[in-house]
Design a protein around this motif. Structure first.
Motif, PDB file in Angstrom:
ATOM      1  N   LEU A   1      14.656  -6.003   4.022  1.00 60.01           N
ATOM      2  CA  LEU A   1      13.734  -4.938   3.638  1.00 60.01           C
ATOM      3  C   LEU A   1      13.415  -5.109   2.165  1.00 60.01           C
ATOM      4  CD1 LEU A   1      12.244  -2.364   4.556  1.00 60.01           C
ATOM      5  CD2 LEU A   1      14.257  -1.051   3.856  1.00 60.01           C
ATOM      6  N   ILE A   2      12.157  -5.377   1.854  1.00 58.99           N
ATOM      7  CA  ILE A   2      11.718  -5.706   0.496  1.00 58.99           C
ATOM      8  C   ILE A   2      10.803  -4.603  -0.018  1.00 58.99           C
ATOM      9  CG2 ILE A   2      10.501  -7.391  -0.935  1.00 58.99           C
ATOM     10  CD1 ILE A   2      11.175  -9.481   1.209  1.00 58.99           C
ATOM     11  N   LEU A   3      11.059  -4.140  -1.226  1.00 56.23           N
ATOM     12  CA  LEU A   3      10.210  -3.144  -1.879  1.00 56.23           C
ATOM     13  C   LEU A   3       9.441  -3.819  -3.004  1.00 56.23           C
ATOM     14  CD1 LEU A   3       9.299  -0.192  -2.292  1.00 56.23           C
ATOM     15  CD2 LEU A   3      11.266   0.108  -3.799  1.00 56.23           C
ATOM     16  N   LEU A   4       8.118  -3.789  -2.930  1.00 53.08           N
ATOM     17  CA  LEU A   4       7.256  -4.377  -3.955  1.00 53.08           C
ATOM     18  C   LEU A   4       6.579  -3.254  -4.721  1.00 53.08           C
ATOM     19  CD1 LEU A   4       5.857  -6.823  -5.281  1.00 53.08           C
ATOM     20  CD2 LEU A   4       4.130  -6.690  -3.466  1.00 53.08           C
TER      21      LEU A   4
ATOM     22  N   ILE B   1       3.924  -2.794   5.025  1.00 45.02           N
ATOM     23  CA  ILE B   1       3.577  -1.375   4.966  1.00 45.02           C
ATOM     24  C   ILE B   1       2.882  -1.102   3.639  1.00 45.02           C
ATOM     25  CG2 ILE B   1       4.406   0.988   5.146  1.00 45.02           C
ATOM     26  CD1 ILE B   1       4.938  -0.687   7.628  1.00 45.02           C
ATOM     27  N   ASP B   2       1.615  -0.739   3.708  1.00 42.31           N
ATOM     28  CA  ASP B   2       0.809  -0.486   2.506  1.00 42.31           C
ATOM     29  C   ASP B   2       0.206   0.933   2.594  1.00 42.31           C
ATOM     30  OD1 ASP B   2      -0.668  -0.679   0.227  1.00 42.31           O
ATOM     31  OD2 ASP B   2      -2.104  -2.154   0.992  1.00 42.31           O
ATOM     32  N   SER B   3       0.878   1.920   2.049  1.00 44.52           N
ATOM     33  CA  SER B   3       2.079   1.866   1.248  1.00 44.52           C
ATOM     34  C   SER B   3       3.099   2.848   1.810  1.00 44.52           C
ATOM     35  CB  SER B   3       1.761   2.231  -0.198  1.00 44.52           C
ATOM     36  OG  SER B   3       1.341   3.594  -0.263  1.00 44.52           O
ATOM     37  N   ILE B   4       4.318   2.841   1.272  1.00 42.04           N
ATOM     38  CA  ILE B   4       5.382   3.702   1.760  1.00 42.04           C
ATOM     39  C   ILE B   4       5.076   5.168   1.480  1.00 42.04           C
ATOM     40  CG2 ILE B   4       6.685   3.442  -0.389  1.00 42.04           C
ATOM     41  CD1 ILE B   4       8.104   3.841   3.208  1.00 42.04           C
ATOM     42  N   GLN B   5       4.229   5.443   0.479  1.00 46.91           N
ATOM     43  CA  GLN B   5       3.889   6.833   0.153  1.00 46.91           C
ATOM     44  C   GLN B   5       2.939   7.470   1.160  1.00 46.91           C
ATOM     45  OE1 GLN B   5       4.134   4.542  -2.289  1.00 46.91           O
ATOM     46  NE2 GLN B   5       5.614   5.430  -3.706  1.00 46.91           N
TER      47      GLN B   5
ATOM     48  N   LEU C   1       7.683  -3.243   1.926  1.00 49.22           N
ATOM     49  CA  LEU C   1       7.151  -1.929   1.590  1.00 49.22           C
ATOM     50  C   LEU C   1       6.480  -1.995   0.225  1.00 49.22           C
ATOM     51  CD1 LEU C   1      10.272   0.255   2.506  1.00 49.22           C
ATOM     52  CD2 LEU C   1       8.399  -0.404   4.010  1.00 49.22           C
ATOM     53  N   ILE C   2       5.259  -1.483   0.132  1.00 48.47           N
ATOM     54  CA  ILE C   2       4.570  -1.393  -1.158  1.00 48.47           C
ATOM     55  C   ILE C   2       4.811  -0.004  -1.724  1.00 48.47           C
ATOM     56  CG2 ILE C   2       2.329  -1.333  -2.294  1.00 48.47           C
ATOM     57  CD1 ILE C   2       1.367  -3.501  -0.532  1.00 48.47           C
TER      58      ILE C   2
ATOM     59  N   LEU D   1      14.992   4.871  -3.486  1.00 52.05           N
ATOM     60  CA  LEU D   1      14.751   3.846  -2.473  1.00 52.05           C
ATOM     61  C   LEU D   1      15.457   2.544  -2.811  1.00 52.05           C
ATOM     62  CD1 LEU D   1      11.077   3.747  -1.156  1.00 52.05           C
ATOM     63  CD2 LEU D   1      13.155   4.282   0.053  1.00 52.05           C
ATOM     64  N   GLU D   2      15.733   2.325  -4.076  1.00 54.88           N
ATOM     65  CA  GLU D   2      16.267   1.035  -4.503  1.00 54.88           C
ATOM     66  C   GLU D   2      17.633   0.753  -3.892  1.00 54.88           C
ATOM     67  OE1 GLU D   2      16.167   0.604  -8.696  1.00 54.88           O
ATOM     68  OE2 GLU D   2      13.978   0.618  -8.804  1.00 54.88           O
ATOM     69  N   HIS D   3      18.407   1.780  -3.564  1.00 52.81           N
ATOM     70  CA  HIS D   3      19.720   1.519  -2.968  1.00 52.81           C
ATOM     71  C   HIS D   3      19.617   1.319  -1.459  1.00 52.81           C
ATOM     72  CE1 HIS D   3      19.526   5.779  -1.820  1.00 52.81           C
ATOM     73  NE2 HIS D   3      20.452   5.505  -0.935  1.00 52.81           N
ATOM     74  N   ILE D   4      18.465   1.614  -0.862  1.00 52.68           N
ATOM     75  CA  ILE D   4      18.282   1.442   0.579  1.00 52.68           C
ATOM     76  C   ILE D   4      17.822   0.029   0.904  1.00 52.68           C
ATOM     77  CG2 ILE D   4      17.007   2.260   2.599  1.00 52.68           C
ATOM     78  CD1 ILE D   4      16.834   4.978   1.320  1.00 52.68           C
ATOM     79  N   VAL D   5      16.898  -0.493   0.119  1.00 52.12           N
ATOM     80  CA  VAL D   5      16.276  -1.779   0.424  1.00 52.12           C
ATOM     81  C   VAL D   5      17.175  -2.929  -0.020  1.00 52.12           C
ATOM     82  CG1 VAL D   5      13.982  -0.771   0.210  1.00 52.12           C
ATOM     83  CG2 VAL D   5      15.028  -1.858  -1.768  1.00 52.12           C
ATOM     84  N   ASP D   6      16.856  -4.129   0.467  1.00 54.12           N
ATOM     85  CA  ASP D   6      17.621  -5.328   0.099  1.00 54.12           C
ATOM     86  C   ASP D   6      17.122  -5.944  -1.196  1.00 54.12           C
ATOM     87  OD1 ASP D   6      19.270  -5.354   2.462  1.00 54.12           O
ATOM     88  OD2 ASP D   6      17.522  -6.032   3.577  1.00 54.12           O
TER      89      ASP D   6
END
Length: 451
Positions: free
Chosen positions: A90-93, A169-173, A210-211, A226-231
């Motif tokens: 799971l990547i957060l950009l 996913i564009d975007s998570i919000q 996820l964007i 969110l930073e502690h959830i994603v890889d």
């Protein structure tokens, strides 16, 4: 029975809880966001008391396997991700609006779809807009499936049925879960949606990107948690004077967080910069006082950068200290060391420091270059553009050794540098670059004949 019923008030924006109602949330400052909730504390205790114990897993019985990463064929991106996209990650950009996040993920989708299926989910753009962007980038879209949906349950059901290699996913919000009673974009919704996407990624080995939008203060809008959830958390930053973009990872469970990728924004998307050192230093014929070239290490790659200082007489009583791309507190320390150890009087001088190219530097090996740039500007003397400056400066004015010095010198050798100023404790030998060793900043002042 009444003692078991507890009334609390929760903020629909940040999920903060309070025993009393108030018109304004004390945590996030949002007005009118406190909502009454009723909790049965006895029911929770009764449920917990009936839970059965779980069986533990012996790690000796688990076979480790090296997952084959999904290559994007964008070497700068693959380097930041640690060698490609790991299936099931799971990547957060994150990035500012308009910086090119959607363009980057479109290029990723175009590269991955050559051998795998991709689902592109957008709650902000229509199918025609997404296709127009992909067509402009001159990439294929035969195996890219577009989904204009914001309900997370429907998105996950589609992904479970089609089993693509990548979901964007564009975007998570913009997405929401029907199981959570709050509006889309709130921290409760975003956290719940991110958790569901994490379950999708881990259970079905589907990579999910996820964007996340960046607010004015530089945080991911709403879900900093969110930073502690994603890889992996990757940020796309901009260089202020040119169309360059810098991609760096602040968290990566599958690789180093010190890697950095450099791109140039063009009409056909992001273009990789094969020699990033060339964009951070000006033309060698450009001679100005207070300009010094050094080399930093970001992850495993060296960058040649130019440090510029401007020292002018203070107009008002208190001298100004300004820094762009360099820690201001560190600049104050180096100025104090120059004044005390090298007898450089800066008490009535304004000092302005700039790192050319828009990079933000935390490498201590830049200390000596900063000191030389300041004294060079004060004395109005030029520093040879073929000279590299390395060294960490201690409070006593002594020179401390820097890491990976040989790698830095090799990068300077490629670009034609002939001279380097290094700490006296360095034991590296370079045949093409003349090394001059100094013990302290006083020797630096004498070496360059600075006042």
């Amino acid at each position: 029975m009444a003692n078991n019923i507890k009334t609390i008030f929760s903020c629909t924006k940040c999920d903060a809880q309070s025993p009393k109602w108030s018109g304004r949330c004390s945590e996030c400052g949002t007005w009118g966001s406190m909502k009454e909730e009723i909790v049965d504390t006895k029911k929770d205790r009764a449920t917990n008391s009936k839970l059965s114990a779980m069986d533990t897993i012996n790690l000796d019985n688990i076979e480790t396997k090296n997952e084959k990463r999904i290559l994007t064929n964008i070497s700068e991106l693959d380097r930041v991700l640690g060698g490609g996209i790991v299936p099931g990650s799971l990547i957060l950009l994150g990035g500012e609006p308009g910086i090119g996040k959607s363009t980057l993920v479109a290029q990723i989708a175009g590269a991955v779809q050559s051998s795998n299926n991709v689902i592109y989910v957008s709650g902000e753009e229509s199918a025609s807009q997404v296709k127009g962007r992909i067509s402009r980038l001159n990439i294929g879209y035969e195996r890219i499936g577009f989904l204009s949906e914001v309900n997370v349950e429907k998105i996950i059901a589609t992904a479970e049925q089609q089993r693509p290699a990548l979901v964007i996913i564009d975007s998570i919000q913009t997405v929401y879960s029907s199981l959570v009673e709050s509006e889309a974009g709130s921290i409760t919704q975003i956290r719940a949606c991110a958790t569901k996407f994490l379950e999708l990624a881990k259970q079905h080995e589907i990579a999910v990107i996820l964007i996340g939008h960046i607010t004015k203060d530089g945080a991911i809008a709403g879900p900093k948690s969110l930073e502690h959830i994603v890889d992996t958390v990757a940020y796309l930053e901009t260089e202020t004077t040119h169309d360059y973009r810098i991609l760096r990872a602040s968290k990566n469970r599958f690789g180093s967080v010190n890697e950095l990728g450099v791109f140039e924004m063009t009409s056909t998307g992001f273009k990789e910069i094969s020699n990033p050192s060339a964009i951070f230093i000006e033309n060698e014929d450009h001679q100005i006082a207070g300009s010094v070239i050094s080399c930093i290490i970001e992850g495993s790659r060296p960058f040649l950068i130019e440090v510029q200082a401007l020292v002018t007489k203070t107009v008002f009583g208190y001298p100004q200290r300004k820094a762009s791309g360099f820690d201001l507190n560190r600049l104050q320390v180096l100025i104090a060391v120059l004044s005390k150890r090298a007898k450089i009087n800066l008490a009535n001088q304004d000092v302005i420091l700039n790192v050319v190219g828009g990079l933000k530097i935390n490498d201590p090996s830049l200390d000596l270059a900063v000191c030389l740039a300041i004294t060079s500007s004060l004395s109005d003397l030029f520093i040879d553009r073929k000279t590299l400056i390395f060294g960490e400066v201690g409070l006593g004015g002594e020179m401390r050794n820097v890491s990976k010095l040989e790698l830095r010198l090799n990068e300077g050798e490629k670009l034609g540098f002939t001279r380097a100023i290094v700490p006296n404790s360095s034991s590296v030998i370079n045949k093409k670059i003349k090394l001059e060793k100094i013990k302290n900043i006083s020797e630096m002042v004498q070496l360059f004949k600075l006042k």
